[in-house]
Design an enzyme around this catalytic site. Structure first.
Site, PDB file in Angstrom:
ATOM      1  N   HIS A 117       0.890  -1.174   0.000  1.00 53.36           N
ATOM      2  CA  HIS A 117       0.000   0.000   0.000  1.00 53.36           C
ATOM      3  C   HIS A 117       0.919   1.212   0.000  1.00 53.36           C
ATOM      4  O   HIS A 117       1.609   1.475   0.982  1.00 53.36           O
ATOM      5  CB  HIS A 117      -0.887  -0.057   1.248  1.00 53.36           C
ATOM      6  CG  HIS A 117      -2.098   0.810   1.179  1.00 53.36           C
ATOM      7  ND1 HIS A 117      -3.112   0.596   0.272  1.00 53.36           N
ATOM      8  CD2 HIS A 117      -2.472   1.897   1.892  1.00 53.36           C
ATOM      9  CE1 HIS A 117      -4.053   1.518   0.438  1.00 53.36           C
ATOM     10  NE2 HIS A 117      -3.686   2.324   1.408  1.00 53.36           N
ATOM     11  N   LYS A 149     -10.408   6.157  -3.624  1.00 57.65           N
ATOM     12  CA  LYS A 149      -9.443   7.190  -3.272  1.00 57.65           C
ATOM     13  C   LYS A 149      -8.089   6.722  -3.815  1.00 57.65           C
ATOM     14  O   LYS A 149      -7.758   5.540  -3.718  1.00 57.65           O
ATOM     15  CB  LYS A 149      -9.462   7.336  -1.748  1.00 57.65           C
ATOM     16  CG  LYS A 149      -8.260   7.950  -1.082  1.00 57.65           C
ATOM     17  CD  LYS A 149      -8.649   8.412   0.332  1.00 57.65           C
ATOM     18  CE  LYS A 149      -7.493   8.365   1.299  1.00 57.65           C
ATOM     19  NZ  LYS A 149      -7.826   8.951   2.624  1.00 57.65           N
ATOM     20  N   LYS A 202      -3.844   7.334  -3.835  1.00 52.36           N
ATOM     21  CA  LYS A 202      -2.746   7.920  -3.068  1.00 52.36           C
ATOM     22  C   LYS A 202      -1.741   8.497  -4.044  1.00 52.36           C
ATOM     23  O   LYS A 202      -1.177   7.743  -4.854  1.00 52.36           O
ATOM     24  CB  LYS A 202      -2.092   6.833  -2.206  1.00 52.36           C
ATOM     25  CG  LYS A 202      -2.964   6.379  -1.062  1.00 52.36           C
ATOM     26  CD  LYS A 202      -3.162   7.522  -0.112  1.00 52.36           C
ATOM     27  CE  LYS A 202      -3.600   7.063   1.246  1.00 52.36           C
ATOM     28  NZ  LYS A 202      -3.786   8.202   2.146  1.00 52.36           N
ATOM     29  N   ASP A 229      -5.634  11.573  -2.370  1.00 51.60           N
ATOM     30  CA  ASP A 229      -5.039  11.993  -1.098  1.00 51.60           C
ATOM     31  C   ASP A 229      -3.554  12.239  -1.348  1.00 51.60           C
ATOM     32  O   ASP A 229      -2.823  11.312  -1.728  1.00 51.60           O
ATOM     33  CB  ASP A 229      -5.228  10.899  -0.038  1.00 51.60           C
ATOM     34  CG  ASP A 229      -4.797  11.359   1.349  1.00 51.60           C
ATOM     35  OD1 ASP A 229      -4.292  12.501   1.470  1.00 51.60           O
ATOM     36  OD2 ASP A 229      -4.976  10.583   2.311  1.00 51.60           O
ATOM     37  N   GLU A 240      -7.603  15.542  -0.975  1.00 55.93           N
ATOM     38  CA  GLU A 240      -7.326  15.428   0.461  1.00 55.93           C
ATOM     39  C   GLU A 240      -5.917  15.916   0.775  1.00 55.93           C
ATOM     40  O   GLU A 240      -4.947  15.510   0.122  1.00 55.93           O
ATOM     41  CB  GLU A 240      -7.500  13.962   0.871  1.00 55.93           C
ATOM     42  CG  GLU A 240      -7.299  13.686   2.344  1.00 55.93           C
ATOM     43  CD  GLU A 240      -7.704  12.255   2.712  1.00 55.93           C
ATOM     44  OE1 GLU A 240      -8.429  11.609   1.930  1.00 55.93           O
ATOM     45  OE2 GLU A 240      -7.284  11.779   3.764  1.00 55.93           O
ATOM     46  N   ASP A 247      -7.127  16.544   6.364  1.00 56.89           N
ATOM     47  CA  ASP A 247      -6.890  15.328   7.161  1.00 56.89           C
ATOM     48  C   ASP A 247      -5.823  15.606   8.226  1.00 56.89           C
ATOM     49  O   ASP A 247      -6.170  15.963   9.369  1.00 56.89           O
ATOM     50  CB  ASP A 247      -6.499  14.164   6.247  1.00 56.89           C
ATOM     51  CG  ASP A 247      -6.295  12.864   7.011  1.00 56.89           C
ATOM     52  OD1 ASP A 247      -6.548  12.846   8.226  1.00 56.89           O
ATOM     53  OD2 ASP A 247      -5.878  11.844   6.413  1.00 56.89           O
ATOM     54  N   LYS A 297     -10.738  11.101  12.628  1.00 56.13           N
ATOM     55  CA  LYS A 297     -10.059   9.836  12.935  1.00 56.13           C
ATOM     56  C   LYS A 297      -9.971   9.719  14.444  1.00 56.13           C
ATOM     57  O   LYS A 297      -9.538  10.684  15.106  1.00 56.13           O
ATOM     58  CB  LYS A 297      -8.653   9.794  12.321  1.00 56.13           C
ATOM     59  CG  LYS A 297      -8.659   9.687  10.806  1.00 56.13           C
ATOM     60  CD  LYS A 297      -7.269   9.562  10.215  1.00 56.13           C
ATOM     61  CE  LYS A 297      -7.364   9.545   8.692  1.00 56.13           C
ATOM     62  NZ  LYS A 297      -6.061   9.584   8.032  1.00 56.13           N
ATOM     63  N   GLU A 309     -14.034   5.771   4.908  1.00 56.93           N
ATOM     64  CA  GLU A 309     -13.006   4.906   4.293  1.00 56.93           C
ATOM     65  C   GLU A 309     -12.639   3.787   5.265  1.00 56.93           C
ATOM     66  O   GLU A 309     -11.476   3.424   5.374  1.00 56.93           O
ATOM     67  CB  GLU A 309     -11.775   5.742   3.935  1.00 56.93           C
ATOM     68  CG  GLU A 309     -11.178   6.481   5.131  1.00 56.93           C
ATOM     69  CD  GLU A 309      -9.985   7.374   4.811  1.00 56.93           C
ATOM     70  OE1 GLU A 309      -9.791   7.727   3.642  1.00 56.93           O
ATOM     71  OE2 GLU A 309      -9.257   7.722   5.764  1.00 56.93           O
TER      72      GLU A 309
END
Ligand code: MUC
Ligand code: MG
Length: 370
Positions: free
Chosen positions: A20, A165, A167, A196, A222, A247, A271, A324
């Site tokens: 990831h 989303k 990255k 993001d 984001e 974020d 979060k 998410e």
């Protein structure tokens, strides 16, 4: 009333289903800090604190979270009686600065235990759920455009997710924009695609990037700029039609107030780890609601425990941009007995007392670091 008798901590390492890739780290494994809270009333609560890429995402590493709990928070809390999370947070904040990830695990465990004692789901302790199915997007972050397109198309065909989303931020702007717009074009007009940047752009790069993302049909951008650049984020939010999701720049209700007061428009990613627990994250939600800022349920890529704690909180407010909370799906395995029901771009909120999940102790022991 609940009296905390003892706290036990484990570091649990679980591999991811694929690498990831974020702007600051590539994850091949996720480390969950798991807490067990034994209460004198005979109930046990469970909590989780999870970050991304050791110390590359946030200021608390898994090892530091465990140490903060074992060395400082456990002696402070064990033997003490609390009427609820307000009293618990007051006690922790009076003696321990920051360390919101560690505090989040403890607030979660307390809510789980309190819910079990009272026979109520955690959502009921946080104001009550207004929905029992929450929207969940998926993050495409293999680092390879073709692989991401293939993965997105497969998940659409399986009916698992309908929103994605991406990255970006690790590569140069041109490559990142080409990557994002190719995925958007391949997945089609009906599919919401967001990006993001995880703070990777300076203001000038962000202006250039946002205008191209906006023209290419990206729905939400984001955290394009560094978390300290509050002015920059506010200016970008006023300059572009494509909305900004704050974020890293917005952890607590104080950050949310300052950004909104400065003229920010867009949305906040909540979060539990950034705020210090599910109840603390809702304080930011309520500031956002008062300021007309939209909400989004964010993840630190937690396993099922951290994910379900977040879902209980998110179920009590309207999430205009969805959530998410797909963390468990990124992990090869988990430490709960029954996996969650992810379908049609949504997940169901467990209904039992407390968090509504049962820990698989064999798996906890198997994956725990020795
Ligand atoms: C982040 O910054 O949003 C959330 C989803 C994902 O893939 O990474 C996280 C962290
Ligand atoms: Mg983010």
């Amino acid at each position: 009333m609940l009296t905390i008798e003892s706290l036990t901590c484990w570091l649990v390492d679980i591999p991811t289903i694929r690498p990831h890739k974020l702007s600051m780290a590539t994850m091949g494994c996720q480390t969950l800090t798991i807490v067990r809270m034994q209460c004198a009333e005979g109930v046990v609560g469970w909590g989780e604190a999870t970050t991304i890429g050791g110390l590359s995402y946030g200021a608390e590493s898994p090892e530091a979270i465990r140490s903060a709990i074992e060395t400082y928070l456990s002696p402070l809390l064990c033997g003490q009686t609390f009427s609820g999370v307000a009293a618990l947070a007051e006690k922790m904040n009076a003696s321990v600065k920051g360390n919101t990830f560690a505090k989040s695990a403890l607030e979660t465990a307390f809510l789980d235990a309190q819910g079990k004692l009272l026979g109520l789901p955690v959502s009921a302790l946080l104001g009550g759920a207004i929905t029992d199915r929450l929207p969940v997007l998926w993050t495409l972050a293999s680092g390879d455009t073709d692989k991401d397109i293939e993965e997105g198309k497969r998940l659409l065909a399986e009916g698992r997710h309908d929103t994605f989303k991406l990255k970006i931020g690790a590569r140069d702007l041109k490559t990142d924009i080409r990557h994002a717009l190719a995925i958007k074009a391949a997945l089609g007009d009906e599919v919401s695609v967001r990006v993001d940047v995880n703070q990777a752009w300076d203001f000038t790069t962000a202006v250039k990037g946002m205008s191209q993302l906006q023209d290419g049909g990206i729905d939400l951008v984001e955290q394009p700029t560094p978390l300290w650049d509050r002015e920059g984020l506010i200016t970008l939010s006023q300059r572009f039609d494509v909305p900004i999701l704050a974020d890293e720049a917005v952890a607590t209700s104080h950050d949310g107030f300052a950004l909104a007061h400065g003229g920010f428009s867009g949305a906040y990613a909540l979060k539990i780890a950034k705020a210090g627990g599910p109840a603390q994250a809702l304080k930011l939600a309520h500031v956002a609601q008062a300021a007309g800022v939209a909400l989004y349920g964010g993840t630190m890529l937690e396993g099922s425990l951290g994910t379900v704690a977040s879902l209980h909180a998110w179920s009590t407010v309207k999430m205009q941009w969805g959530t998410e909370m797909f963390g468990p799906l990124l992990l090869k395995d988990d430490i709960v007995v029954t996996p969650f029901d992810f379908r049609q771009g949504q997940v169901s909120l467990p209904q039992g007392p407390g968090l509504g999940v049962e820990i698989d102790l064999d798996k906890l022991r198997y994956y725990a670091r020795h």
